[in-house]
Scaffold this motif. Structure first.
Motif, PDB file in Angstrom:
ATOM      1  N   TYR A 272       0.749  -1.160   0.235  1.00 33.10           N
ATOM      2  CA  TYR A 272       0.522  -0.402  -0.001  1.00 33.10           C
ATOM      3  C   TYR A 272       0.388   1.557  -0.634  1.00 33.10           C
ATOM      4  O   TYR A 272       0.023   2.454   0.647  1.00 33.10           O
ATOM      5  N   ALA A 273       2.178   1.382  -0.888  1.00 35.69           N
ATOM      6  CA  ALA A 273       2.442   2.245  -0.501  1.00 35.69           C
ATOM      7  C   ALA A 273       1.929   3.395  -1.388  1.00 35.69           C
ATOM      8  O   ALA A 273       1.866   3.255  -2.627  1.00 35.69           O
ATOM      9  N   GLY A 274       2.368   4.667  -0.334  1.00 38.16           N
ATOM     10  CA  GLY A 274       1.325   5.757  -1.291  1.00 38.16           C
ATOM     11  C   GLY A 274       0.567   6.233  -0.997  1.00 38.16           C
ATOM     12  O   GLY A 274      -0.409   6.706  -1.226  1.00 38.16           O
ATOM     13  N   GLN A 275      -0.252   5.017  -0.153  1.00 36.03           N
ATOM     14  CA  GLN A 275      -2.041   4.776   0.367  1.00 36.03           C
ATOM     15  C   GLN A 275      -2.422   5.248   1.847  1.00 36.03           C
ATOM     16  O   GLN A 275      -3.357   4.448   1.994  1.00 36.03           O
ATOM     17  N   ALA A 276      -1.608   6.246   2.703  1.00 37.05           N
ATOM     18  CA  ALA A 276      -2.362   6.051   3.362  1.00 37.05           C
ATOM     19  C   ALA A 276      -3.313   6.498   3.697  1.00 37.05           C
ATOM     20  O   ALA A 276      -4.299   5.975   5.193  1.00 37.05           O
ATOM     21  N   ARG A 277      -4.067   7.415   3.522  1.00 38.92           N
ATOM     22  CA  ARG A 277      -4.930   8.270   3.494  1.00 38.92           C
ATOM     23  C   ARG A 277      -5.956   7.110   3.416  1.00 38.92           C
ATOM     24  O   ARG A 277      -7.671   7.204   3.944  1.00 38.92           O
ATOM     25  N   ARG A 278      -6.282   6.450   2.884  1.00 41.94           N
ATOM     26  CA  ARG A 278      -7.349   4.880   2.317  1.00 41.94           C
ATOM     27  C   ARG A 278      -7.139   3.721   4.053  1.00 41.94           C
ATOM     28  O   ARG A 278      -8.617   3.745   4.102  1.00 41.94           O
ATOM     29  N   PHE A 279      -6.299   4.236   4.553  1.00 37.64           N
ATOM     30  CA  PHE A 279      -6.291   3.556   6.095  1.00 37.64           C
ATOM     31  C   PHE A 279      -6.979   4.124   6.559  1.00 37.64           C
ATOM     32  O   PHE A 279      -8.429   3.871   7.300  1.00 37.64           O
ATOM     33  N   GLU A 280      -6.698   5.602   6.587  1.00 38.14           N
ATOM     34  CA  GLU A 280      -7.364   6.613   8.017  1.00 38.14           C
ATOM     35  C   GLU A 280      -9.392   6.764   7.567  1.00 38.14           C
ATOM     36  O   GLU A 280      -9.791   6.997   8.140  1.00 38.14           O
ATOM     37  N   ARG A 281      -9.107   6.159   6.429  1.00 41.70           N
ATOM     38  CA  ARG A 281     -10.640   6.447   5.875  1.00 41.70           C
ATOM     39  C   ARG A 281     -11.551   5.364   5.947  1.00 41.70           C
ATOM     40  O   ARG A 281     -12.895   5.647   6.556  1.00 41.70           O
ATOM     41  N   GLU A 282     -10.647   4.340   6.319  1.00 40.14           N
ATOM     42  CA  GLU A 282     -11.987   3.124   6.181  1.00 40.14           C
ATOM     43  C   GLU A 282     -11.549   3.064   7.865  1.00 40.14           C
ATOM     44  O   GLU A 282     -12.617   3.115   8.607  1.00 40.14           O
ATOM     45  N   ALA A 283     -10.565   3.445   8.339  1.00 39.46           N
ATOM     46  CA  ALA A 283     -10.973   3.608  10.206  1.00 39.46           C
ATOM     47  C   ALA A 283     -12.260   4.285   9.978  1.00 39.46           C
ATOM     48  O   ALA A 283     -12.644   3.935  11.697  1.00 39.46           O
ATOM     49  N   ARG A 284     -11.893   5.971   9.759  1.00 39.42           N
ATOM     50  CA  ARG A 284     -12.981   6.289  10.244  1.00 39.42           C
ATOM     51  C   ARG A 284     -14.096   5.994  10.003  1.00 39.42           C
ATOM     52  O   ARG A 284     -15.405   6.479  11.410  1.00 39.42           O
ATOM     53  N   GLU A 290      -9.695   9.912  17.273  1.00 38.95           N
ATOM     54  CA  GLU A 290      -9.174  10.605  16.360  1.00 38.95           C
ATOM     55  C   GLU A 290      -8.573   9.178  15.365  1.00 38.95           C
ATOM     56  O   GLU A 290      -7.834   8.627  16.801  1.00 38.95           O
ATOM     57  N   VAL A 291      -8.646   9.222  15.100  1.00 38.64           N
ATOM     58  CA  VAL A 291      -7.606   8.388  14.138  1.00 38.64           C
ATOM     59  C   VAL A 291      -6.740   9.274  12.717  1.00 38.64           C
ATOM     60  O   VAL A 291      -7.049   9.924  12.556  1.00 38.64           O
ATOM     61  N   PHE A 292      -5.222   8.486  12.817  1.00 36.19           N
ATOM     62  CA  PHE A 292      -4.363   9.193  12.297  1.00 36.19           C
ATOM     63  C   PHE A 292      -3.205   7.641  11.747  1.00 36.19           C
ATOM     64  O   PHE A 292      -2.986   6.639  12.734  1.00 36.19           O
ATOM     65  N   LEU A 293      -2.663   8.222  10.667  1.00 33.25           N
ATOM     66  CA  LEU A 293      -1.063   6.778  10.132  1.00 33.25           C
ATOM     67  C   LEU A 293      -0.177   7.287   9.659  1.00 33.25           C
ATOM     68  O   LEU A 293      -0.108   8.413   8.626  1.00 33.25           O
ATOM     69  N   PRO A 294       0.545   7.306  11.095  1.00 35.83           N
ATOM     70  CA  PRO A 294       2.100   8.304  11.516  1.00 35.83           C
ATOM     71  C   PRO A 294       3.012   7.625  10.136  1.00 35.83           C
ATOM     72  O   PRO A 294       3.206   6.282   9.535  1.00 35.83           O
ATOM     73  N   ASP A 295       3.863   8.745  10.009  1.00 32.80           N
ATOM     74  CA  ASP A 295       4.730   8.474   8.637  1.00 32.80           C
ATOM     75  C   ASP A 295       5.889   8.678   9.752  1.00 32.80           C
ATOM     76  O   ASP A 295       5.875   8.466  10.826  1.00 32.80           O
ATOM     77  N   ASP A 296       6.942   7.997   9.458  1.00 38.15           N
ATOM     78  CA  ASP A 296       7.749   7.636  10.490  1.00 38.15           C
ATOM     79  C   ASP A 296       8.849   9.042  10.182  1.00 38.15           C
ATOM     80  O   ASP A 296       8.818   9.785  10.198  1.00 38.15           O
ATOM     81  N   GLY A 297       9.023   9.150  11.941  1.00 41.72           N
ATOM     82  CA  GLY A 297       9.189  10.308  12.198  1.00 41.72           C
ATOM     83  C   GLY A 297       8.135  11.512  13.222  1.00 41.72           C
ATOM     84  O   GLY A 297       8.301  12.601  13.786  1.00 41.72           O
ATOM     85  N   THR A 298       6.459  10.757  12.695  1.00 36.48           N
ATOM     86  CA  THR A 298       5.428  11.854  13.717  1.00 36.48           C
ATOM     87  C   THR A 298       5.795  11.282  15.243  1.00 36.48           C
ATOM     88  O   THR A 298       6.645  10.513  15.711  1.00 36.48           O
ATOM     89  N   GLU A 299       5.999  12.843  15.429  1.00 36.29           N
ATOM     90  CA  GLU A 299       6.096  12.757  16.644  1.00 36.29           C
ATOM     91  C   GLU A 299       4.547  13.493  17.755  1.00 36.29           C
ATOM     92  O   GLU A 299       3.973  14.461  16.974  1.00 36.29           O
ATOM     93  N   VAL A 300       3.738  12.668  18.487  1.00 34.52           N
ATOM     94  CA  VAL A 300       2.897  13.398  18.865  1.00 34.52           C
ATOM     95  C   VAL A 300       2.669  13.286  20.902  1.00 34.52           C
ATOM     96  O   VAL A 300       3.261  12.389  21.121  1.00 34.52           O
ATOM     97  N   GLU A 301       1.971  14.567  21.082  1.00 37.69           N
ATOM     98  CA  GLU A 301       2.274  14.252  23.107  1.00 37.69           C
ATOM     99  C   GLU A 301       0.932  13.595  23.467  1.00 37.69           C
ATOM    100  O   GLU A 301      -0.075  13.833  22.736  1.00 37.69           O
ATOM    101  N   VAL A 302       1.046  13.265  24.601  1.00 45.16           N
ATOM    102  CA  VAL A 302      -0.031  12.683  25.172  1.00 45.16           C
ATOM    103  C   VAL A 302      -0.774  13.452  26.245  1.00 45.16           C
ATOM    104  O   VAL A 302      -0.007  13.028  27.180  1.00 45.16           O
ATOM    105  N   PRO A 303      -1.777  14.216  26.681  1.00 40.71           N
ATOM    106  CA  PRO A 303      -1.739  15.031  27.795  1.00 40.71           C
ATOM    107  C   PRO A 303      -2.566  14.299  28.206  1.00 40.71           C
ATOM    108  O   PRO A 303      -3.053  13.240  28.123  1.00 40.71           O
ATOM    109  N   PHE A 304      -2.314  14.862  29.252  1.00 41.52           N
ATOM    110  CA  PHE A 304      -2.796  14.793  30.910  1.00 41.52           C
ATOM    111  C   PHE A 304      -4.611  14.902  30.606  1.00 41.52           C
ATOM    112  O   PHE A 304      -5.139  15.897  29.778  1.00 41.52           O
ATOM    113  N   PRO A 305      -5.802  13.458  31.125  1.00 44.71           N
ATOM    114  CA  PRO A 305      -7.206  14.140  30.071  1.00 44.71           C
ATOM    115  C   PRO A 305      -7.901  14.868  30.559  1.00 44.71           C
ATOM    116  O   PRO A 305      -8.714  15.649  30.574  1.00 44.71           O
ATOM    117  N   ASP A 306      -7.136  15.430  32.025  1.00 44.11           N
ATOM    118  CA  ASP A 306      -8.271  16.714  32.188  1.00 44.11           C
ATOM    119  C   ASP A 306      -7.314  18.114  31.820  1.00 44.11           C
ATOM    120  O   ASP A 306      -7.451  19.259  32.247  1.00 44.11           O
TER     121      ASP A 306
END
Length: 308
Positions: A272-284, A290-306
């Motif tokens: 599926y090289a180059g078809q990442a958006r298809r995965f997000e659409r199917e999952a949504r 929130e759904v995302f398909l990270p690339d190599d190097g994607t960095e996300v912060e995980v805040p406290f729930p409150d």
């Protein structure tokens, strides 16, 4: 808490995606989940540094472990002295030891290897645990959940000062620690008068390669971030079952059942090289969070729930 996706490919790497590896930094405690080929280079490329203290391996397929010899030797060449603990599923200790000592290398720093059964606590700290849970793949495998303990409730300083006339000082700290205090005027103040209910910690769950299973739903209950195998699209659901992987839609249904807040889809098949958006659409279509398909190097912060 920060999560960096170092490798997001399936078994066969692509030009854009390296094999599986996920870095997590929790308030300065640094962990690595799986270690595919070239992980040490990805760590340099994306600036995580080499401060990892624990490596959690989900299973022994090459795209999840063949980076261990390179990582260990790179750490050694950088004069590492701190210990490294490697955790793996049942039956993995001998193979992990062989990877650590590949090509006759004997690391100059302590390396310990532990096998972790599903349903155990792989790492226990004052503020959190890393727990294992059962996954379903073609070999011995486990997933990992970093679960923070509840935090103290908020201290209502304004109420303490203005309504209850508690003098600022040591009494505040005792109340926040859950102790009742007696004031000079004889009044006894209980903690629940000025301290709110416990506040939930964060939960990050990493499945590694797996079919969708009930154990993931339980481990990921209310998770702030669920990182789930999504090797295929639903058009290849038969192939997913044959190879003991999940589709994007199956991962999304697990996230929905668990009540997870965010879902990261990983282990994307090279077909599926180059078809990442298809995965997000199917999952949504199956998950409202929130759904995302990270690339190599994607960095996300995980805040406290409150977090405000």
């Amino acid at each position: 808490m920060r999560v960096t996706f170092l490798g997001t490919s399936g078994a066969v790497p692509t030009v854009e995606r390296a094999p599986s590896a996920v870095y997590l930094n929790r308030e300065g405690d640094e962990f690595l989940f799986d270690c595919g080929e070239g992980t040490q280079r990805q760590m340099m490329r994306f600036g995580t540094g080499f401060g990892v203290s624990h490596l959690f391996v989900t299973h022994l397929h090459g795209d999840h472990v063949l980076g261990i010899p390179g990582l260990v030797q790179s750490l050694d060449f950088n004069d590492r002295e701190a210990a490294l603990a490697i955790h793996g599923p049942p039956g993995s200790k001998r193979h992990l030891r062989e990877l650590v000592h590949a090509a006759g290398h004997d690391p100059g720093f302590p390396v310990t290897i532990r096998e972790e059964r599903a349903g155990a606590v792989a790492l226990s700290r004052e503020e959190y645990e890393v727990r294992t849970f059962a996954t379903e793949h073609r070999t011995s495998s486990v997933g990992y959940a970093l679960v923070e303990h509840d935090r103290k409730g908020r201290f209502d300083r304004e109420k303490a000062e203005t309504e209850l006339d508690i003098p600022p000082g040591p009494a505040y700290g005792k109340l926040h620690e859950g102790q009742s205090v007696e004031l000079d005027d004889g009044r006894v103040i209980d903690p629940e008068q000025v301290v709110g209910p416990p506040r939930p910690g964060r939960r990050v769950v990493y499945t590694g390669d797996t079919r969708p299973v009930d154990a993931t739903v339980e481990a990921a209950a209310g998770a702030d971030l669920l990182v789930h195998d999504a090797t295929f699209l639903d058009e290849a659901s038969d192939r997913a079952r044959q190879t003991a992987h999940s589709t994007a839609a199956e991962a999304a249904r697990i996230a929905r059942r668990a009540g997870a807040k965010r879902l990261a889809l990983t282990h994307l098949s090279s077909r599926y090289a180059g078809q990442a958006r298809r995965f997000e659409r199917e999952a949504r279509e199956a998950f409202d969070g929130e759904v995302f398909l990270p690339d190599d190097g994607t960095e996300v912060e995980v805040p406290f729930p409150d977090a405000e």
